[in-house]
Design a protein around this motif. Structure first.
Motif, short mmCIF file in Angstrom:
data_model
loop_
_atom_site.label_atom_id
_atom_site.label_comp_id
_atom_site.label_asym_id
_atom_site.label_seq_id
_atom_site.Cartn_x
_atom_site.Cartn_y
_atom_site.Cartn_z
N PHE A 1 -27.47 -25.13 28.32
CA PHE A 1 -27.83 -24.17 29.36
C PHE A 1 -26.52 -24.08 30.07
O PHE A 1 -26.47 -22.86 30.37
CB PHE A 1 -28.60 -25.16 30.25
N LEU A 2 -25.65 -24.95 30.50
CA LEU A 2 -24.33 -24.58 31.18
C LEU A 2 -23.54 -23.48 30.47
O LEU A 2 -23.21 -22.54 31.27
CB LEU A 2 -23.42 -25.93 31.34
N PHE A 3 -23.37 -23.51 29.43
CA PHE A 3 -22.32 -22.61 28.72
C PHE A 3 -23.09 -21.47 28.35
O PHE A 3 -22.30 -20.17 28.50
CB PHE A 3 -21.69 -23.24 27.61
N ASN A 4 -24.25 -21.17 28.05
CA ASN A 4 -24.89 -20.01 27.80
C ASN A 4 -25.09 -19.49 29.18
O ASN A 4 -25.21 -18.04 29.28
CB ASN A 4 -26.42 -20.39 27.34
N THR A 5 -25.37 -20.12 30.22
CA THR A 5 -25.35 -19.53 31.70
C THR A 5 -24.02 -18.78 32.08
O THR A 5 -23.91 -17.91 32.64
CB THR A 5 -25.77 -20.69 32.58
N ASP B 1 -32.01 -26.25 40.98
CA ASP B 1 -31.91 -27.55 40.38
C ASP B 1 -30.59 -27.77 39.67
O ASP B 1 -30.47 -27.32 38.49
CB ASP B 1 -33.06 -27.86 39.25
N MET B 2 -29.42 -28.11 40.44
CA MET B 2 -28.00 -28.34 39.75
C MET B 2 -28.09 -29.12 38.88
O MET B 2 -27.14 -29.12 37.76
CB MET B 2 -27.24 -28.73 40.94
N ALA C 1 -20.85 -25.55 49.26
CA ALA C 1 -20.80 -27.20 49.11
C ALA C 1 -21.82 -27.83 49.57
O ALA C 1 -22.58 -28.76 49.12
CB ALA C 1 -19.42 -27.91 49.43
N ALA C 2 -22.34 -27.35 50.96
CA ALA C 2 -23.43 -28.19 51.63
C ALA C 2 -24.69 -27.80 50.86
O ALA C 2 -25.62 -28.38 50.72
CB ALA C 2 -23.59 -27.55 52.80
N LEU C 3 -25.06 -26.38 50.22
CA LEU C 3 -25.91 -26.04 49.37
C LEU C 3 -26.26 -27.09 48.40
O LEU C 3 -27.36 -27.31 48.06
CB LEU C 3 -26.01 -24.58 48.96
N VAL C 4 -25.01 -27.42 47.52
CA VAL C 4 -25.05 -27.93 46.46
C VAL C 4 -25.44 -29.46 46.80
O VAL C 4 -26.14 -30.13 46.04
CB VAL C 4 -23.94 -27.93 45.53
#
Length: 522
Positions: A272-276, A263-264, A248-251
């Motif tokens: 991109f999200l669902f292919n990832t 790059d969140m 969580a700290a990383l995000v």
């Protein structure tokens, strides 16, 4: 040698195809090291007395470091010279391989695998990132095809080479075989590769790197140790809580810095999200399967190490053939249809494999392994291309880095979670009646250990119980894989954009696409 900067265009060095050979040697070494250890693990478990958890760490130590350090390693190459850091990475990988070959203790093997992961984290992104500086758009597609073939060729070569070495030499030879390959790669890079760099790249964020490594390490530790300690154990609970806080700290940190390593915000792009997610799930399943299959083929079915390597070829063959055939099918039907179909095939293969019994024999295993390979190939390649194709052109580089990182995280969690499920099920189902307490503890560590104890005790019943318990645990692992693939297929069908991806065109337009294509072959 003249230094070439990325912004100065492509210099048509007449030695560029020889330089490509240096990159091929580097990628081939990483490719077969990915699978060579899986064949060696049962033998190493017997020789070193490694428990299932320790075997998981031998595999995961490499993957965790690889995933955590790949992005900062790539930035180091951008700033200080890609050829220089590539040579350093190959040197570190070579040193780790020598240490692994000479190790006489499980903990030293794990340490050596950690060092190898550090070297691989430098080699992988940098070997791919120098391609645009060597080849223009008219030649880049051919170069990417060659380096992709080298990466893919390493997958089936690993089990075969590893099996042959284990049949003729000691287990450390599976590490020592990396030494000449890495040495050739170092020499070729020094004499053939031009130096390239990008001084404008973001600085390495030490704190983000530390948060990534610590968060992943705590999560994987908890998953691997939970079956033996119990999920309610204070240490396990503490590790899970610590992992959640660190990640969580990383995000939060990556969302606040101006030029993040991870790059969140890319995850706000639906394609991109669902292919990832799809590509990461495939790596989750693939890594878990390659961990649980070799002990089944060696301990349960009784094949030697070389025979085990050969018997993994149906899956590798299906994966390579489907990966090469995926692009024309995507152009015809669109990425959503192909990714969804690939995941459905993968789910069917896993559910079919979950029906394996002790008496099924290899013929049935070869059948579902072949189908598994096709499912992998038809899902992972279009998913990766679709992920980057969904991003704006100026975000393709950072998107490629995030995609590669999540795939490696998927690998680490797959080995940890599925391996732990197998270990817990095996221990619960194993009949240890009549064995002394020490022998019973040893037998419960792994199917290989159970066979060794049974041989010393002359107990055919223990062999039968161990085989039955292992196959039952493997069936549960495959059932989980099948359900996960089916759920992901439903998500892909519902949310993925159905956009045809023209592979060659994307590679010609954007070097990041070439990088993604080569990584898809890995």
């Amino acid at each position: 040698m003249v230094t070439v900067t990325q912004d100065n265009g492509v210099r048509r060095d007449p030695r560029r195809w020889w330089a490509l050979g240096a990159l091929v040697a580097s990628m081939l070494t990483l490719g077969f090291d990915t699978t060579i250890l899986n064949v060696a693990l049962p033998t190493m478990a017997g020789e070193l007395g490694a428990t299932t958890g320790q075997q998981q760490w031998m595999a995961d130590a490499y993957v965790i470091v690889f995933a955590a350090l790949m992005l900062p390693a790539g930035l180091l190459g951008d700033r200080f010279g890609r050829r220089r850091m590539l040579v350093v990475g190959l040197g570190i990988f070579l040193a780790g391989s020598v240490a692994g070959a000479l190790a006489d203790d499980v903990n030293w093997v794990i340490a050596a695998r950690t060092v190898m992961g550090l070297g691989a984290a430098l080699v992988m992104p940098l070997a791919l990132s120098v391609l645009p500086s060597l080849f223009g758009p008219d030649e880049r597609t051919k170069a990417v095809g060659i380096i992709s073939a080298a990466s893919s060729l390493g997958l089936p070569l690993g089990p075969i080479i590893g099996g042959w070495l284990l049949n003729h030499f000691w287990w450390g030879s599976v590490f020592l075989v990396n030494v000449p390959m890495a040495a050739i790669g170092i020499a070729a890079c020094v004499f053939l590769l031009p130096e390239t760099r990008d001084p404008a790249s973001p600085k390495v964020d030490t704190l983000s790197t530390a948060l990534t490594a610590a968060g992943l390490g705590a999560l994987i530790y908890a998953i691997i140790e939970a079956p033996s300690r119990g999920w309610g154990d204070p240490l396990i609970v503490g590790m899970l809580a610590g992992a959640a806080v660190l990640i969580a700290a990383l995000v939060l940190r990556e969302r606040r810095v101006e030029r993040p390593m991870l790059d969140m915000s890319l995850l706000t792009h639906r394609g991109f999200l669902f292919n990832t997610i799809a590509a990461t799930l495939v790596m989750f399943v693939l890594s878990g399967l390659l961990f649980v299959l070799p002990p089944y083929l060696q301990a349960v079915l009784g094949h030697d190490a070389f025979g085990t390597g050969l018997r993994l070829l149906p899956m590798m063959g299906g994966l390579i053939v489907a990966a090469r055939a995926a692009q024309p099918v995507v152009a015809r039907f669109g990425s959503r249809a192909v990714v969804t179909a690939g995941l459905v095939v993968l789910a069917f293969a896993a559910l079919l494999g979950s029906r394996t019994t002790v008496d099924s024999g290899y013929g049935f295993t070869a059948l579902w392994l072949s189908i598994t390979g096709f499912g992998f190939g038809f899902s992972v390649v279009p998913a990766m291309d679709g992920a980057l194709g969904a991003l704006p052109r100026d975000r393709a580089g950072s998107g490629s880095g995030l995609l590669m990182t999540t795939r490696q995280v998927g690998s680490a969690i797959g080995i940890a979670l599925l391996g732990s499920l197998l270990a817990g099920t095996f221990r619960d189902r194993l009949d240890l009646t009549g064995l002394p307490a020490k022998a019973a503890d040893t037998a419960g560590e792994s199917v290989v250990a159970a066979h060794i104890v049974a041989q010393k005790a002359g107990s055919a019943d223990l062999v039968a119980s161990a085989n039955s318990a292992y196959v039952h645990g493997m069936g549960l692992v495959l059932l989980v894989c099948g359900i996960a693939a089916l759920v992901t297929a439903l998500l892909a069908a519902a949310f993925l954009p159905n956009t045809p991806v023209t592979h060659a065109t994307k590679e010609d337009e954007d070097p990041a696409m070439a990088t993604a294509a080569a990584d898809a072959g890995q």
